[in-house]
Design a protein around this motif. Structure first.
Motif, mmCIF file in Angstrom:
data_model
loop_
_atom_site.group_PDB
_atom_site.id
_atom_site.type_symbol
_atom_site.label_atom_id
_atom_site.label_comp_id
_atom_site.label_asym_id
_atom_site.label_seq_id
_atom_site.Cartn_x
_atom_site.Cartn_y
_atom_site.Cartn_z
ATOM 1 N N PRO A 1 0.821 -1.220 0.000
ATOM 2 C CA PRO A 1 0.000 0.000 0.000
ATOM 3 C C PRO A 1 0.852 1.266 0.000
ATOM 4 N N LEU A 2 0.602 2.135 -0.958
ATOM 5 C CA LEU A 2 1.478 3.283 -1.190
ATOM 6 C C LEU A 2 1.288 4.400 -0.175
ATOM 7 N N LEU A 3 0.041 4.632 0.238
ATOM 8 C CA LEU A 3 -0.244 5.804 1.063
ATOM 9 C C LEU A 3 0.539 5.794 2.371
ATOM 10 N N MET A 4 0.537 4.658 3.072
ATOM 11 C CA MET A 4 1.242 4.582 4.344
ATOM 12 C C MET A 4 2.755 4.665 4.153
ATOM 13 N N GLN A 5 3.229 4.237 2.982
ATOM 14 C CA GLN A 5 4.672 4.361 2.715
ATOM 15 C C GLN A 5 5.062 5.832 2.586
ATOM 16 N N VAL A 6 4.186 6.620 1.951
ATOM 17 C CA VAL A 6 4.451 8.060 1.852
ATOM 18 C C VAL A 6 4.379 8.691 3.243
ATOM 19 N N TRP A 7 3.382 8.295 4.029
ATOM 20 C CA TRP A 7 3.170 8.889 5.345
ATOM 21 C C TRP A 7 4.329 8.577 6.301
ATOM 22 N N PHE A 8 4.776 7.324 6.299
ATOM 23 C CA PHE A 8 5.819 6.913 7.234
ATOM 24 C C PHE A 8 7.225 6.919 6.629
ATOM 25 N N GLY A 9 7.348 7.305 5.367
ATOM 26 C CA GLY A 9 8.644 7.195 4.690
ATOM 27 C C GLY A 9 9.700 8.149 5.183
ATOM 28 N N GLY A 10 9.313 9.266 5.793
ATOM 29 C CA GLY A 10 10.300 10.243 6.248
ATOM 30 C C GLY A 10 11.035 10.923 5.114
ATOM 31 N N PHE A 11 10.387 11.021 3.940
ATOM 32 C CA PHE A 11 11.054 11.598 2.771
ATOM 33 C C PHE A 11 11.141 13.120 2.883
ATOM 34 N N SER A 12 12.237 13.669 2.414
ATOM 35 C CA SER A 12 12.318 15.116 2.273
ATOM 36 C C SER A 12 11.478 15.530 1.067
ATOM 37 N N LYS A 13 11.056 16.784 1.038
ATOM 38 C CA LYS A 13 10.249 17.266 -0.088
ATOM 39 C C LYS A 13 11.019 17.139 -1.400
ATOM 40 N N LEU B 1 -2.719 24.273 -8.046
ATOM 41 C CA LEU B 1 -3.104 23.362 -6.971
ATOM 42 C C LEU B 1 -2.416 22.013 -7.121
ATOM 43 N N PHE B 2 -2.612 21.371 -8.264
ATOM 44 C CA PHE B 2 -2.025 20.046 -8.463
ATOM 45 C C PHE B 2 -0.502 20.095 -8.523
ATOM 46 N N HIS B 3 0.047 21.210 -9.048
ATOM 47 C CA HIS B 3 1.507 21.346 -9.157
ATOM 48 C C HIS B 3 2.012 22.474 -8.248
ATOM 49 N N LEU B 4 1.588 22.394 -7.013
ATOM 50 C CA LEU B 4 2.021 23.372 -6.012
ATOM 51 C C LEU B 4 3.401 23.000 -5.469
ATOM 52 N N ASP B 5 4.226 22.427 -6.321
ATOM 53 C CA ASP B 5 5.463 21.777 -5.884
ATOM 54 C C ASP B 5 6.402 22.713 -5.136
ATOM 55 N N THR B 6 6.695 23.867 -5.711
ATOM 56 C CA THR B 6 7.678 24.774 -5.118
ATOM 57 C C THR B 6 7.230 25.256 -3.746
ATOM 58 N N TYR B 7 5.929 25.477 -3.592
ATOM 59 C CA TYR B 7 5.409 26.063 -2.356
ATOM 60 C C TYR B 7 4.866 25.009 -1.390
ATOM 61 N N LEU C 1 3.041 16.276 1.897
ATOM 62 C CA LEU C 1 3.466 15.327 0.864
ATOM 63 C C LEU C 1 2.406 14.256 0.628
ATOM 64 N N THR C 2 1.761 13.789 1.692
ATOM 65 C CA THR C 2 0.721 12.757 1.542
ATOM 66 C C THR C 2 -0.492 13.316 0.822
ATOM 67 N N LEU C 3 -0.900 14.543 1.167
ATOM 68 C CA LEU C 3 -2.033 15.169 0.467
ATOM 69 C C LEU C 3 -1.701 15.391 -1.004
ATOM 70 N N HIS C 4 -0.476 15.833 -1.272
ATOM 71 C CA HIS C 4 -0.044 16.031 -2.657
ATOM 72 C C HIS C 4 -0.102 14.711 -3.418
ATOM 73 N N PHE C 5 0.345 13.641 -2.780
ATOM 74 C CA PHE C 5 0.344 12.332 -3.429
ATOM 75 C C PHE C 5 -1.079 11.885 -3.749
ATOM 76 N N LEU C 6 -1.993 12.079 -2.825
ATOM 77 C CA LEU C 6 -3.387 11.685 -3.036
ATOM 78 C C LEU C 6 -4.050 12.508 -4.134
ATOM 79 N N LEU C 7 -3.763 13.816 -4.141
ATOM 80 C CA LEU C 7 -4.448 14.713 -5.062
ATOM 81 C C LEU C 7 -3.958 14.562 -6.495
#
Length: 536
Positions: free
Chosen positions: A179-191, A274-280, A288-294
């Motif tokens: 499952p991808l969502l929990m991996q994003v949530w718990f991954g500790g990834f930098s932006k 909205l979908f590409h709010l990457d810089t901000y 990051l999780t909301l961005h991944f879902l959206l």
């Protein structure tokens, strides 16, 4: 690389792994266990064992022995097991005002700033792998250009099957089998790492949906394309019918088309802002999780057939503010607001269906061009090309994508040019700029033709007037005015002067465009040689 997901190892422990039984090497602060690779090394295990327990960056970059390709560096990345705090890093930590931003490795953004300020060379060791000098895998194995932001060369690459196991080992991002969502949530990834990875497309089992939630919520994330018209066309029809009971046909059609036109701008603004709010995007796991879902999941798995159109629940959440806005703007008549809203929702239906068909259907000629354009947004440059149903607003706001270059150099040409074939961000920016200038050049050339024709017509009239008598009537349109020939000639002279001024301004603008285009040509031809055509 992923931040704070791998251990920080003592330097003495790393140095102790210096034999065939256990062989570690480092690149800056990154530690790799390459024990299992020793027998597979093309140069033999002895070459590696010379550097066992030590840093291999200089050896891998050595032009005299052999500069390693990008493929070799990527193979090394598969063996990353952790980090090491080098002597330079430890010296920097002693001077740091916030040592916990540096240790455990890797440093946070604040930690990197601390390392740079100490000026001990620690920051360079942390980024050693990122800045590694390499021969370029394309120069050795392929004639295809690879875009640095996506790791792809063409739309066809979007459908190349991804091996989940090797992909996870190589990139240390998400395991497509879990499952991808929990991996994003718990991954500790930098932006930074998250955005780099989520915009490098993967393809899961021929377009199937990789697990997102892994529980009863999974069906809510999947929507077949036909659900969009099935659910929303009746709603639009009913709303339009209600409005028609209080509005005559012409005003109804006008307001309905107004809503449709407004949607085209909403489509562009939502995709870009909205979908590409990457810089901000805030650098935390919630964002990051909301961005991944959206939208992130769509760029990560762009050919997923069941996650291309918007789920009804998400659409309702996004549509409600626009329902309120329509009634706030057209507050004087509830039925006008409904007509405008229905036109906008119909625009959304067209958008979602177009989006699906661009990814998965054979289309008529216009839509084939649109398909090429949209897929470029995925495989080439996700920071431009936000229009889905048309390029109109991309042209207005200067985000239109240029046609992709197709570098196909021989190895001899590549050696002569002295550059890798990877299409870097600055290369794509130059290509996009050249495309926009070329479009403006053609527009100015057309204006010049019109002005030259006007000038030619006026000069012809002036020549005829020189032969006329002073009392002759001069025809102007369908009327005749009695003006002295001298006055008419003066008016003509003023018109010619005005046109000459316009022509000079256009020619000056054309010169500026062509000079900038010439500079861009020199830069792009210098990098890609005959493999890119900028003469069309």
């Amino acid at each position: 690389m992923p931040g704070r997901t791998l251990p920080t190892l003592p330097q003495a422990d790393v140095a102790a792994h210096n034999s065939e039984k256990s062989c570690y090497v480092t690149v800056g602060t990154k530690v790799y266990d390459i024990t299992g690779f020793l027998d597979s090394h093309p140069g033999g295990s002895e070459l590696i064992l010379e550097y066992a327990g030590r840093d291999v960056k200089e050896a891998m970059e050595d032009e005299i022995s052999h500069t390693h390709s990008e493929s070799a560096w990527e193979m090394l990345d598969e063996h990353l097991i952790g980090f090491v705090a080098t002597e330079k890093v430890m010296e920097a930590v002693k001077e740091s005002s916030d040592p916990f931003a540096v240790l455990p490795m890797e440093p946070t953004k604040q930690g990197m700033n601390e390392l740079k300020q100490t000026n001990t060379g620690a920051a360079e060791e942390v980024t050693a792998r990122q800045n590694a000098k390499m021969a370029g895998k394309e120069a050795e194995t392929s004639d295809k250009a690879v875009y640095s932001t996506t790791g792809m060369s063409s739309a066809e690459d979007l459908s190349n099957e991804t091996d989940p196991t090797s992909d996870y080992k190589r990139h240390k991002f998400l395991d497509l089998n879990k499952p991808l969502l929990m991996q994003v949530w718990f991954g500790g990834f930098s932006k930074k790492f998250y955005l780099e990875q989520v915009h490098r497309p993967r393809h899961y089992k021929g377009g199937e949906s990789a697990p997102l939630f892994g529980n009863f919520l999974e069906p809510l994330s999947k929507t077949p394309w036909w659900a969009v018209p099935t659910i929303w066309v009746p709603a639009v029809a009913y709303g339009t019918f209600l409005a028609s009971q209080h509005l005559s046909p012409l005003p109804l059609a006008s307001y309905w088309m107004t809503g449709l036109a407004i949607w085209t701008l909403v489509e562009y603004v939502m995709h870009r802002c909205l979908f590409h709010l990457d810089t901000y995007l805030p650098d935390n796991r919630v964002a990051l999780t909301l961005h991944f879902l959206l939208h992130g999941i769509h760029h990560y798995l762009p050919m997923d057939r069941l996650r291309l159109v918007m789920p009804p629940t998400l659409f309702v959440a996004l549509a409600m503010p626009f329902w309120k806005l329509a009634h706030a703007v057209f507050y004087w008549d509830w039925y006008i607001a409904v007509a405008v809203f229905c036109g906008g929702i119909f625009g959304y239906i067209c958008y979602d269906l177009t989006h699906y068909f661009l990814h998965h259907k054979n289309l008529p000629s216009y839509y084939r061009e649109l398909k090429k354009y949209h897929l470029q947004h995925h495989f080439m440059d996700y920071e431009n090309g936000f229009g889905v149903t048309s390029r109109f607003w991309d042209r207005v706001f200067g985000t239109e994508l240029a046609p992709p270059p197709m570098p196909k150099l021989s190895h001899e040409e590549e050696a002569q040019i002295g550059e890798e074939k990877e299409v870097r961000k600055e290369d794509q920016d130059r290509i996009n700029r050249f495309s926009r200038l070329h479009s403006r050049e053609k527009s100015v050339e057309e204006e010049l033709k019109v002005k030259e024709k006007e000038k030619e017509d006026l000069e012809e009239i002036s020549s005829e007037l020189e032969l006329a008598d002073a009392d002759d009537k001069v025809p102007i349109g369908d009327s005749f005015f009695s003006l002295p020939v001298s006055e008419v000639q003066e008016l003509l002279s003023q018109s010619v002067e005005r046109i000459n001024s316009d022509v000079s301004a256009l020619e000056e603008k054309l010169t500026e465009f062509r000079e900038e285009m010439q500079g861009l040509k020199a830069a792009l031809y210098g990098r890609f040689g005959r493999s890119i055509n900028l003469e069309a």
